[in-house]
Design a protein around this motif. Structure first.
Motif, PDB file in Angstrom:
ATOM      1  N   CYS A  85      99.825 -16.946   4.392  1.00 28.82           N
ATOM      2  CA  CYS A  85     100.229 -17.992   5.316  1.00 28.82           C
ATOM      3  C   CYS A  85      99.189 -19.121   5.352  1.00 28.82           C
ATOM      4  O   CYS A  85      98.006 -18.900   5.123  1.00 28.82           O
ATOM      5  CB  CYS A  85     100.407 -17.417   6.722  1.00 28.82           C
ATOM      6  N   PRO A  86      99.626 -20.341   5.651  1.00 26.06           N
ATOM      7  CA  PRO A  86      98.687 -21.463   5.732  1.00 26.06           C
ATOM      8  C   PRO A  86      97.552 -21.239   6.730  1.00 26.06           C
ATOM      9  O   PRO A  86      96.456 -21.766   6.539  1.00 26.06           O
ATOM     10  CB  PRO A  86      99.585 -22.631   6.159  1.00 26.06           C
ATOM     11  N   ARG A  87      97.786 -20.439   7.766  1.00 25.59           N
ATOM     12  CA  ARG A  87      96.706 -20.191   8.739  1.00 25.59           C
ATOM     13  C   ARG A  87      95.517 -19.498   8.077  1.00 25.59           C
ATOM     14  O   ARG A  87      94.361 -19.791   8.394  1.00 25.59           O
ATOM     15  CB  ARG A  87      97.216 -19.349   9.915  1.00 25.59           C
ATOM     16  N   ALA A  88      95.789 -18.569   7.154  1.00 27.70           N
ATOM     17  CA  ALA A  88      94.702 -17.889   6.445  1.00 27.70           C
ATOM     18  C   ALA A  88      93.886 -18.896   5.648  1.00 27.70           C
ATOM     19  O   ALA A  88      92.649 -18.828   5.591  1.00 27.70           O
ATOM     20  CB  ALA A  88      95.276 -16.813   5.526  1.00 27.70           C
ATOM     21  N   LEU A  89      94.568 -19.845   5.039  1.00 32.50           N
ATOM     22  CA  LEU A  89      93.915 -20.899   4.291  1.00 32.50           C
ATOM     23  C   LEU A  89      93.036 -21.743   5.215  1.00 32.50           C
ATOM     24  O   LEU A  89      91.884 -22.064   4.896  1.00 32.50           O
ATOM     25  CB  LEU A  89      94.989 -21.762   3.638  1.00 32.50           C
ATOM     26  N   GLU A  90      93.573 -22.087   6.373  1.00 32.80           N
ATOM     27  CA  GLU A  90      92.857 -22.919   7.334  1.00 32.80           C
ATOM     28  C   GLU A  90      91.589 -22.229   7.834  1.00 32.80           C
ATOM     29  O   GLU A  90      90.525 -22.843   7.928  1.00 32.80           O
ATOM     30  CB  GLU A  90      93.785 -23.245   8.509  1.00 32.80           C
ATOM     31  N   VAL A  91      91.701 -20.939   8.135  1.00 31.98           N
ATOM     32  CA  VAL A  91      90.546 -20.191   8.651  1.00 31.98           C
ATOM     33  C   VAL A  91      89.442 -20.108   7.607  1.00 31.98           C
ATOM     34  O   VAL A  91      88.268 -20.360   7.889  1.00 31.98           O
ATOM     35  CB  VAL A  91      90.967 -18.773   9.099  1.00 31.98           C
ATOM     36  N   CYS A  92      89.796 -19.763   6.389  1.00 26.13           N
ATOM     37  CA  CYS A  92      88.755 -19.538   5.381  1.00 26.13           C
ATOM     38  C   CYS A  92      88.120 -20.831   4.902  1.00 26.13           C
ATOM     39  O   CYS A  92      87.039 -20.806   4.321  1.00 26.13           O
ATOM     40  CB  CYS A  92      89.307 -18.743   4.208  1.00 26.13           C
ATOM     41  N   ALA A  97      85.262 -21.371  12.081  1.00 28.38           N
ATOM     42  CA  ALA A  97      86.486 -20.684  12.508  1.00 28.38           C
ATOM     43  C   ALA A  97      86.513 -19.256  11.979  1.00 28.38           C
ATOM     44  O   ALA A  97      86.945 -18.327  12.670  1.00 28.38           O
ATOM     45  CB  ALA A  97      87.714 -21.460  12.019  1.00 28.38           C
ATOM     46  N   GLU A  98      86.060 -19.074  10.752  1.00 25.72           N
ATOM     47  CA  GLU A  98      86.052 -17.752  10.131  1.00 25.72           C
ATOM     48  C   GLU A  98      85.129 -16.793  10.890  1.00 25.72           C
ATOM     49  O   GLU A  98      85.532 -15.675  11.252  1.00 25.72           O
ATOM     50  CB  GLU A  98      85.594 -17.887   8.682  1.00 25.72           C
ATOM     51  N   LYS A  99      83.900 -17.235  11.154  1.00 24.32           N
ATOM     52  CA  LYS A  99      82.951 -16.369  11.860  1.00 24.32           C
ATOM     53  C   LYS A  99      83.420 -16.104  13.293  1.00 24.32           C
ATOM     54  O   LYS A  99      83.215 -15.021  13.834  1.00 24.32           O
ATOM     55  CB  LYS A  99      81.560 -16.994  11.873  1.00 24.32           C
ATOM     56  N   THR A 100      84.050 -17.084  13.916  1.00 26.52           N
ATOM     57  CA  THR A 100      84.580 -16.898  15.271  1.00 26.52           C
ATOM     58  C   THR A 100      85.680 -15.842  15.276  1.00 26.52           C
ATOM     59  O   THR A 100      85.721 -14.969  16.153  1.00 26.52           O
ATOM     60  CB  THR A 100      85.111 -18.229  15.828  1.00 26.52           C
ATOM     61  N   SER A 136      77.421 -25.425   4.357  1.00 27.51           N
ATOM     62  CA  SER A 136      78.376 -26.420   4.824  1.00 27.51           C
ATOM     63  C   SER A 136      79.532 -25.716   5.541  1.00 27.51           C
ATOM     64  O   SER A 136      79.963 -24.638   5.121  1.00 27.51           O
ATOM     65  CB  SER A 136      78.909 -27.249   3.650  1.00 27.51           C
ATOM     66  N   ILE A 137      80.013 -26.320   6.624  1.00 32.31           N
ATOM     67  CA  ILE A 137      81.121 -25.717   7.377  1.00 32.31           C
ATOM     68  C   ILE A 137      82.376 -25.638   6.500  1.00 32.31           C
ATOM     69  O   ILE A 137      83.099 -24.641   6.512  1.00 32.31           O
ATOM     70  CB  ILE A 137      81.431 -26.544   8.647  1.00 32.31           C
ATOM     71  N   THR A 138      82.602 -26.696   5.745  1.00 35.25           N
ATOM     72  CA  THR A 138      83.760 -26.731   4.855  1.00 35.25           C
ATOM     73  C   THR A 138      83.276 -26.899   3.420  1.00 35.25           C
ATOM     74  O   THR A 138      82.128 -27.295   3.177  1.00 35.25           O
ATOM     75  CB  THR A 138      84.696 -27.894   5.214  1.00 35.25           C
ATOM     76  N   GLU A 256      82.060 -13.342   4.094  1.00 33.02           N
ATOM     77  CA  GLU A 256      83.203 -14.248   4.177  1.00 33.02           C
ATOM     78  C   GLU A 256      84.438 -13.594   3.578  1.00 33.02           C
ATOM     79  O   GLU A 256      84.353 -12.569   2.905  1.00 33.02           O
ATOM     80  CB  GLU A 256      82.905 -15.576   3.470  1.00 33.02           C
ATOM     81  N   MET A 257      85.588 -14.212   3.841  1.00 33.60           N
ATOM     82  CA  MET A 257      86.851 -13.720   3.302  1.00 33.60           C
ATOM     83  C   MET A 257      87.395 -14.719   2.294  1.00 33.60           C
ATOM     84  O   MET A 257      87.064 -15.902   2.326  1.00 33.60           O
ATOM     85  CB  MET A 257      87.880 -13.494   4.421  1.00 33.60           C
ATOM     86  N   ALA A 258      88.227 -14.217   1.391  1.00 33.78           N
ATOM     87  CA  ALA A 258      88.904 -15.078   0.421  1.00 33.78           C
ATOM     88  C   ALA A 258      90.371 -14.692   0.411  1.00 33.78           C
ATOM     89  O   ALA A 258      90.714 -13.546   0.098  1.00 33.78           O
ATOM     90  CB  ALA A 258      88.299 -14.913  -0.973  1.00 33.78           C
TER      91      ALA A 258
END
Length: 372
Positions: A85-92, A97-100, A136-138, A256-258
């Motif tokens: 889902c696009p949300r997984a893309l957004e988080v990673c 956001a990922e660490k939160t 970097s955050i992103t 981190e996740m991928a």
């Protein structure tokens, strides 16, 4: 069924190779202008003018890398199923956001803070205690967009080298080794977990993955499965997900996740009953998942920069060569070799025997071999 793949690199290539026996066709949507998949239909679209054409050609959509505009995935999801889902893309794509999310789900992480200037980076380094890693955050992958601070006084140089307006500052983890777990979730919520792999990096790039990882503590596989299961279910995820972890004296700590098939899972092509690539295709197509048990012991060796003596490697009866049809360039992933063995001792010998034909490969060391 025709599957659309966002991205057209080696991961997309291996997804297609796994999907063809299941009667899947593939259309790749490339936004970089440098596709290397070398098979299937490829649409090159730098400015989005062919997105509707891509949508009309496919039944379902997945992606082979996470550094693509979330807006594109969200637009596609209005018309066709998009997995993951696009949300997984957004988080990673956003380390904050990922660490939160990790923290909310009870997944252990390094202590971290956010900095938005060289001064706040220095303050974070002082509060957390050096060494720290600023990222970097992103954006950023394969070690890019990162800096290690051994003292707070290095903050200005680190800030300038990263070149991003916001960074996440993580306390350095005193880890024994880097590991990863790959899992897959089907449309009906069925889950399957591959054995943990031990990963060795050199100059920020993965060089070796051993699976199943040797000398794991009894609870490590169960802990990793619990952490990645919570992510899969929280995101209502479909497809393969990878969670990179540090093994410490106090247990596993998430890095981190991928949201995709992963370099540390390439061993599964020959080393597991069903590869990560086939299981991803099964999941995004709505099929049942395949058996993820290991076929024995495996080590994946990345071919980086130069191809080396492939002919000599092909002579080795225990080596399986996978080339990505790419030209040589320093730091570029050109392919990988999977080595299979019946014992870890045999695996060490076979890996070293193969690696001698790959120029630039660092010395093979792991928990199986003494370091230094």
């Amino acid at each position: 069924m025709r599957i659309g793949v966002l991205g057209a690199g080696q991961l997309g290539r291996m997804l297609a190779l796994a999907g063809y026996p299941l009667a899947k066709d593939f259309v790749f949507y490339d936004m970089s202008g440098s596709p290397s998949a070398g098979l299937g239909e490829v649409i090159i679209d730098r400015d989005g003018q062919y997105l509707d054409d891509f949508i009309s050609r496919v039944d379902r959509v997945t992606y082979e890398f996470e550094h693509l505009p979330v807006a594109v995935a969200e637009e596609l999801a209005k018309h066709k199923p998009v997995h993951p889902c696009p949300r997984a893309l957004e988080v990673c794509q956003n380390r904050e956001a990922e660490k939160t999310l990790f923290g909310r789900l009870g997944i252990p992480t390094p202590q971290w803070q956010i900095a938005d200037s060289a001064e706040s980076l220095k303050a974070a380094a002082e509060e957390l205690g050096c060494p720290v890693v600023a990222k970097s955050i992103t954006e950023g992958y394969d070690g890019k967009g990162q800096a290690v601070l051994k003292t707070p006084e290095e903050a200005q140089a680190a800030w300038s080298s990263i070149g991003h307006p916001r960074v996440i500052v993580e306390k350095f983890v005193n880890f024994k080794r880097e590991v990863s777990i790959i899992a897959v979730r089907a449309e009906d919520g069925d889950l399957a977990f591959y054995p943990i792999a031990e990963n060795t990096h050199h100059e920020g790039i993965l060089r070796y993955s051993i699976a199943p990882a040797p000398a794991l503590q009894a609870h490590s596989q169960q802990d990793a499965e619990k952490y990645i299961k919570s992510l899969l279910n929280e995101l209502n995820y479909v497809g393969v997900l990878t969670l990179e972890l540090f093994e410490t004296d106090d247990g596993l700590v998430a890095n981190e996740m991928a949201p995709r098939v992963h370099n540390s899972g390439h061993w599964t092509i020959e080393g597991a009953m069903t590869s990560q690539f086939e299981n991803h295709i099964r999941a995004v197509s709505g099929h049942a998942l395949g058996n993820v048990a290991a076929r024995g012991l495996s080590c994946m060796i990345n071919i980086i920069g130069e191809h080396g003596d492939i002919e000599r490697i092909l002579e080795l009866p225990y080596a399986h060569v996978h080339l990505y049809n790419k030209g040589e360039r320093p730091g570029r992933k050109l392919g990988h070799v999977n080595i299979l063995a019946d014992s870890y001792e045999e695996l060490v010998w076979r890996v070293r025997n193969c690696a001698q034909f790959l120029p630039g490969s660092p010395e093979f060391t792991s928990t199986l071999t003494p370091r230094g």
